[in-house]
Design a protein around this motif. Structure first.
Motif, short mmCIF file in Angstrom:
data_model
loop_
_atom_site.label_atom_id
_atom_site.label_comp_id
_atom_site.label_asym_id
_atom_site.label_seq_id
_atom_site.Cartn_x
_atom_site.Cartn_y
_atom_site.Cartn_z
N SER A 102 4.90 2.44 11.58
CA SER A 102 5.37 1.05 11.63
C SER A 102 4.89 0.37 12.91
CB SER A 102 6.89 1.00 11.55
OG SER A 102 7.35 1.55 10.33
N ILE A 103 4.93 1.08 14.02
CA ILE A 103 4.45 0.53 15.29
C ILE A 103 2.94 0.34 15.26
CG2 ILE A 103 4.26 0.99 17.76
CD1 ILE A 103 6.90 2.59 17.49
N ILE A 104 2.24 1.32 14.69
CA ILE A 104 0.77 1.25 14.64
C ILE A 104 0.31 0.09 13.79
CG2 ILE A 104 -1.27 2.46 13.77
CD1 ILE A 104 0.11 5.08 14.62
N PHE A 105 0.96 -0.14 12.65
CA PHE A 105 0.52 -1.20 11.74
C PHE A 105 0.79 -2.60 12.30
CE2 PHE A 105 0.90 1.99 8.16
CZ PHE A 105 -0.48 2.08 7.98
N ARG A 106 1.58 -2.68 13.35
CA ARG A 106 1.83 -3.99 13.96
C ARG A 106 0.79 -4.35 15.01
NH1 ARG A 106 7.55 -2.39 13.77
NH2 ARG A 106 7.43 -1.71 15.95
N ASP A 107 -0.09 -3.40 15.34
CA ASP A 107 -1.10 -3.62 16.38
C ASP A 107 -2.48 -3.33 15.80
OD1 ASP A 107 -2.90 -3.21 18.61
OD2 ASP A 107 -1.15 -3.11 19.90
N PHE A 108 -3.33 -4.36 15.73
CA PHE A 108 -4.64 -4.21 15.11
C PHE A 108 -5.49 -3.18 15.83
CE2 PHE A 108 -9.07 -5.46 14.40
CZ PHE A 108 -9.09 -5.55 13.01
N ARG A 110 8.02 11.01 6.36
CA ARG A 110 9.05 9.97 6.46
C ARG A 110 8.44 8.58 6.26
NH1 ARG A 110 13.60 12.03 4.93
NH2 ARG A 110 14.81 13.21 6.48
N VAL A 111 7.50 8.49 5.32
CA VAL A 111 6.85 7.21 5.06
C VAL A 111 7.43 6.60 3.79
CG1 VAL A 111 4.70 7.74 6.25
CG2 VAL A 111 4.96 8.38 3.86
N SER A 112 7.49 5.29 3.76
CA SER A 112 7.97 4.56 2.60
C SER A 112 6.81 4.32 1.63
CB SER A 112 8.57 3.23 3.03
OG SER A 112 7.56 2.39 3.59
N PRO A 113 7.10 3.96 0.38
CA PRO A 113 6.01 3.65 -0.56
C PRO A 113 5.08 2.55 -0.06
CG PRO A 113 8.05 3.96 -1.75
CD PRO A 113 8.40 3.99 -0.30
N ALA A 114 5.66 1.54 0.62
CA ALA A 114 4.82 0.47 1.15
C ALA A 114 3.87 1.01 2.23
CB ALA A 114 5.69 -0.64 1.72
N GLN A 115 4.35 1.93 3.07
CA GLN A 115 3.49 2.51 4.10
C GLN A 115 2.40 3.37 3.48
OE1 GLN A 115 6.55 4.39 6.54
NE2 GLN A 115 6.18 2.92 8.19
N LYS A 116 2.72 4.06 2.38
CA LYS A 116 1.69 4.84 1.69
C LYS A 116 0.55 3.94 1.25
CE LYS A 116 4.82 8.42 -0.12
NZ LYS A 116 5.33 9.09 -1.34
N ALA A 117 0.88 2.81 0.65
CA ALA A 117 -0.16 1.88 0.20
C ALA A 117 -0.93 1.31 1.39
CB ALA A 117 0.47 0.77 -0.63
N ASP A 118 -0.22 1.02 2.49
CA ASP A 118 -0.88 0.48 3.67
C ASP A 118 -1.88 1.47 4.26
OD1 ASP A 118 0.49 -1.90 3.47
OD2 ASP A 118 2.07 -1.31 4.87
N ILE A 119 -1.52 2.75 4.24
CA ILE A 119 -2.43 3.78 4.77
C ILE A 119 -3.70 3.83 3.92
CG2 ILE A 119 -2.72 6.26 5.08
CD1 ILE A 119 0.23 6.40 5.84
N VAL A 120 -3.55 3.77 2.61
CA VAL A 120 -4.73 3.80 1.73
C VAL A 120 -5.63 2.61 2.02
CG1 VAL A 120 -5.49 3.69 -0.66
CG2 VAL A 120 -3.53 5.10 -0.06
N ALA A 170 7.92 7.48 -8.82
CA ALA A 170 7.88 6.02 -8.65
C ALA A 170 7.51 5.64 -7.23
CB ALA A 170 9.23 5.43 -9.04
N ASN A 171 7.85 6.49 -6.25
CA ASN A 171 7.52 6.19 -4.86
C ASN A 171 6.01 6.20 -4.59
OD1 ASN A 171 10.21 6.00 -4.30
ND2 ASN A 171 10.39 8.07 -3.46
N ASP A 172 5.24 6.77 -5.53
CA ASP A 172 3.79 6.87 -5.34
C ASP A 172 3.02 5.76 -6.05
OD1 ASP A 172 4.14 9.33 -3.94
OD2 ASP A 172 4.39 10.36 -5.85
N VAL A 173 3.72 4.88 -6.73
CA VAL A 173 3.03 3.86 -7.53
C VAL A 173 2.19 2.94 -6.65
CG1 VAL A 173 3.40 1.81 -8.97
CG2 VAL A 173 4.68 3.90 -9.43
N GLY A 174 2.73 2.46 -5.54
CA GLY A 174 1.97 1.57 -4.66
C GLY A 174 0.72 2.23 -4.13
N MET A 175 0.82 3.48 -3.74
CA MET A 175 -0.34 4.22 -3.24
C MET A 175 -1.38 4.40 -4.34
SD MET A 175 -0.25 8.14 -1.81
CE MET A 175 0.47 8.74 -3.36
N ILE A 176 -0.94 4.73 -5.54
CA ILE A 176 -1.86 4.94 -6.66
C ILE A 176 -2.60 3.65 -7.01
CG2 ILE A 176 -1.93 5.42 -9.14
CD1 ILE A 176 0.26 7.50 -8.67
N GLN A 177 -1.88 2.53 -6.98
CA GLN A 177 -2.52 1.26 -7.31
C GLN A 177 -3.44 0.77 -6.21
OE1 GLN A 177 0.93 -1.17 -8.21
NE2 GLN A 177 0.80 -0.70 -10.40
N ALA A 178 -3.17 1.15 -4.97
CA ALA A 178 -4.02 0.70 -3.86
C ALA A 178 -5.34 1.45 -3.80
CB ALA A 178 -3.27 0.86 -2.53
#
Length: 791
Positions: free
Chosen positions: A351-357, A377-387, A407-415
């Motif tokens: 979360s800290i890393i994604f706030r700093d380009f 300890r990552v959320s589904p949104a963070q999984k998609a952000d990492i991808v 279901a927690n992997d849906v965002g990552m799969i779609q990204a």
């Protein structure tokens, strides 16, 4: 009834969305949203508090032989943001109780609103003891949940129920309103205890992951588990091993965001030393490049046999001292890779890393250096952000594949560019959102290494061949314009010209379905052959240019040979000494063109079966059938009437049909022979190995198989070592494209500059795991972790 033990079992038995179903034989079965919920319900039943089903809004519980009914007042479902779920029930004695179960990172988060959420602990236990138990569970690779409860007054519930109803029926911002309402009631909770569930790996997962890593696939694990659990799962899945230095980028609760940023920057600065000449790494890399050039040129197998002897001892020191002021090229951190580094990062740090380009790309450089990245300890949104971060930040741009089962992997799969869903007990949400669905994780080996590789080569061949045959046709039309004064007149009759891709449509289609350069057994034996698709060997600008050049050359052969034969004085067409006309000449050239293109397709075919042979026969038959029928349709094309029969009567037609396709085929085979003899690649030798090359002709499949195991053992070793024809297979196939490999000596060289305290501060971790089977221990798997003695 009010003891912590009973309340613990009651929450397990009642706080869920499980449904009890009965089949026609009266056999009971639990239907749950996740296997974790089902496990908790079954565990409570085994200990005496059994869930007996639902009757309307009533939950039936068998408490040590006594049936009790709990009225379900509200269910606050689990979501990836809240990381908890709650139910509000009215007990048999009239009390209103909220039962909550969720992640310890949420309920026991000191940086959050823990003081408002947790009021205390039952049975006089402390948070310190609970955290120790959670660490024990995590060290054993178990997934943990914290259970809590609170009693509510009737007025408090009535007020909250109205707020919850308004949020549930809201048309806009429903999820946000429900989250706010849930936060109001999930507070001042009394922690009852914690659960731990063993999440077993499916059969074949470790070997599948090991094979993917051997094929050069960079593996990232994104999970919601605790860091210790994720590390143990990494060991059990053979992602991590005892030879690795594990870097833990864990959020410092005391230091906050500033400490996390400082630790990451310090790690980046430390490993940037690998790119500097003073460490000796650049010198070794430069020597390695010289070794490869020398091997390719045939000047020797190592730098020791090259023109300049290797430098050792004082020579190295002199070179380094002399080179301190020199400006030699420097490597980038993201252009290096090491098999002895692994990075483990938690969700708060991300979360800290994604706030700093700037931190994002620094983190990505560090991650690219490591062989394995584990994000816990990552959320589904963070999984998609990492991808998405990997897709836009890694160069050359990679193809990302995400695989998950919940279901927690849906965002990552779609990204990801390629999404794979596993159909299992976690439901079908991941499957419905994916590009491919498989039943077990181990099938990913065949999906990527075998079928993915085959399909890449098939599609590349089909696409390039389709362009190739149309370029040949277009250039023949272009050459003919020089004979017509660029009047625009075509050498081919209009309907004949329009049917070109129709007559040649089936062979490339069948090749795209059935062609295989090597068999499955060879791909799984020589896993580095996956580099063909990973490094885009078949579909790249140079490959496209090569096909275009070959198409222009073939078009010249077809046009010039046919033109020369036609205008040779002794080869007039008609028996009366006059030419038969442009359509006879054009259709003859067209026929030679079709046969040449079919032979070109045959020359690039690896697999011959009934379908592929049938497609070639069908194309030939279709062309002659079209000629026989169309040439008689005088109303459709008067100019082409009876042209085909006149053409087929001419001996020169059959001579051209024999001469031109044969010449084009020999030209293509000559180029292929030169390439195989003087510019052979590892892939060429792997194809020979797959065919049993060198075993002698006429042998049975069993004899070839025996030869593969015995006679060709040296060839197999040469393939894997990359010594075939001087090809540097290690550089081309066994490591990520464009990466310089950093070995253990390089890492030790810079890590030895740190003290033990500095290593601890930077998150370096070395140590075994109860799931790591590379060393001897008395305890394996669950229960074999390195537990705190006082816990």
């Amino acid at each position: 009834d009010r003891s912590a033990e009973y309340e613990f079992l009651l929450i397990m038995a009642a706080a869920h969305t499980v449904v009890l179903e009965k089949d026609d034989d009266g056999k009971e079965a639990l239907q749950a949203e996740s296997p974790d919920e089902e496990a908790l319900v079954r565990g409570a039943g085994d200990l005496g508090v059994r869930f007996r089903g639902r009757r309307g809004t009533t939950i039936l519980v068998d408490s040590f032989g006594e049936e009790r009914q709990y009225e379900l007042l509200a269910t606050i479902p689990f979501n990836s943001t809240r990381k908890r779920m709650s139910v509000i029930v009215r007990t048999p004695d009239g009390r209103i109780m909220i039962m909550c179960k969720g992640a310890d990172s949420v309920l026991l988060d000191p940086e959050g609103d823990q003081e408002a959420r947790v009021a205390g602990f039952m049975s006089g236990h402390t948070e310190e003891l609970l955290l120790k138990h959670l660490d024990v569970f995590a060290a054993d690779g178990l997934r943990t949940l914290v259970l809590a409860k609170r009693e509510m007054t009737s007025s408090e519930y009535d007020k909250w129920a109205k707020l919850w109803h308004e949020a549930s029926v809201s048309v806009t911002s429903r999820e946000d309103l429900q989250a706010e309402a849930a936060a109001q009631v999930e507070q001042k909770l009394l922690v009852v205890g914690a659960t731990a569930i063993e999440d077993k790996l499916q059969e074949g997962v470790p070997s599948c992951i090991a094979d993917l890593a051997e094929a050069g696939v960079k593996l990232w694990v994104l999970t919601g588990d605790k860091m210790e659990t994720a590390i143990n799962i990494g060991f059990s899945a053979r992602l991590l091993n005892s030879d690795m230095s594990i870097i833990k980028l864990k959020h410092d609760k005391d230091g906050g965001a500033a400490a996390t940023k400082a630790k990451l920057k310090r790690l980046i600065a430390h490993f940037t030393q690998l790119t500097r000449r003073r460490t000796g790494v650049w010198r070794r890399v430069r020597n390695g490049i010289s070794d490869g050039v020398a091997a390719i040129r045939g000047r020797g197998e190592s730098r020791g046999e090259a023109d300049e002897p290797p430098r050792t001892g004082e020579a190295d020191v002199e070179e380094e001292e002399k080179g301190e002021g020199e400006q030699e090229p420097m490597l980038n951190l993201n252009s290096m890779s090491s098999d002895y580094l692994a990075l483990v990062v938690d969700g708060p740090s991300l979360s800290i890393i994604f706030r700093d380009f700037e931190l994002q790309y620094g983190f990505l450089d560090l991650a690219c250096l490591c062989k394995v990245v584990v994000a816990c300890r990552v959320s589904p949104a963070q999984k998609a952000d990492i991808v998405r971060l990997v897709q836009r930040g890694v160069h050359p741009k990679p193809i990302t594949l995400a695989i998950g089962d919940g279901a927690n992997d849906v965002g990552m799969i779609q990204a990801a560019q390629v999404g794979v869903g596993i159909s299992g007990k976690e439901g079908r949400q991941a499957v419905n959102a994916s590009d491919f669905a498989i039943a077990q994780f181990r099938f990913l080996r065949s999906l990527t290494l075998v079928h993915g590789r085959w399909n890449y080569r098939r599609l590349a061949k089909t696409i390039l061949y389709s362009f190739y045959k149309n370029i040949v046709l277009t250039f023949i039309l272009f050459y003919y314009q020089f004979l017509t004064g660029f009047s625009g007149h075509s050498i081919f009759e209009s309907y004949v010209y329009a049917g070109y891709n129709f007559f040649l449509g089936l062979p490339p289609l069948v090749l795209g379905l059935f062609d295989k350069d090597v068999e499955k057994r060879t791909v799984l034996e020589l896993k580095f052959l996956y580099f063909v698709g990973r490094d885009n060997v078949d579909m790249n600008p140079w490959a496209t240019v090569r096909w275009i050049i070959e198409a222009i050359w073939i078009s010249l052969i077809i046009f010039l040979l046919s033109f020369g034969i036609y205008f040779f004085p002794d080869n007039v067409w008609g028996g009366d000494g006059e030419a038969e006309g442009v359509w006879v000449y054009g259709t003859t050239v067209y026929s030679a063109l079709l046969f040449s293109m079919l032979l070109s397709a045959a020359a690039i075919t690896y697999t011959w079966n009934y379908w592929i042979v049938g497609s070639f026969v069908f194309s030939i038959g279709l062309w002659f059938f079209f000629l026989a029928v169309y040439t008689l349709m005088i109303d459709l094309s008067p100019d082409f009437y009876y042209v085909a029969y006149q053409m087929l009567e001419l001996g020169i037609f059959w001579m051209i049909m024999l001469l031109i396709p044969t010449t084009t085929l020999m030209s293509e085979l000559a180029v292929a022979l030169f390439k195989h003899e003087f510019m052979a690649t590892v892939l060429d030798h792997a194809i020979e190995y797959d065919r049993g090359y060198g075993l002698g002709a006429g042998k049975s499949e069993a004899a070839v198989a025996d030869g593969r195991r015995g006679l060709d053992a040296e060839r197999r070793a040469a393939l894997i070592a990359g010594e075939a024809k001087g090809e540097d297979a290690d550089a081309q196939a066994q490591r990520p494209s464009g990466k310089f490999r950093v070995d253990r000596d390089h890492l030790r060289e810079i890590n030895d500059t740190l003290t033990e305290e500095e290593k601890a501060e930077m998150g370096f971790h070395r140590g075994g795991s109860s799931y790591n089977f590379d060393f001897v221990t008395d305890s394996y798997g669950v229960g074999g972790g390195d537990h705190p003695k006082d816990a």
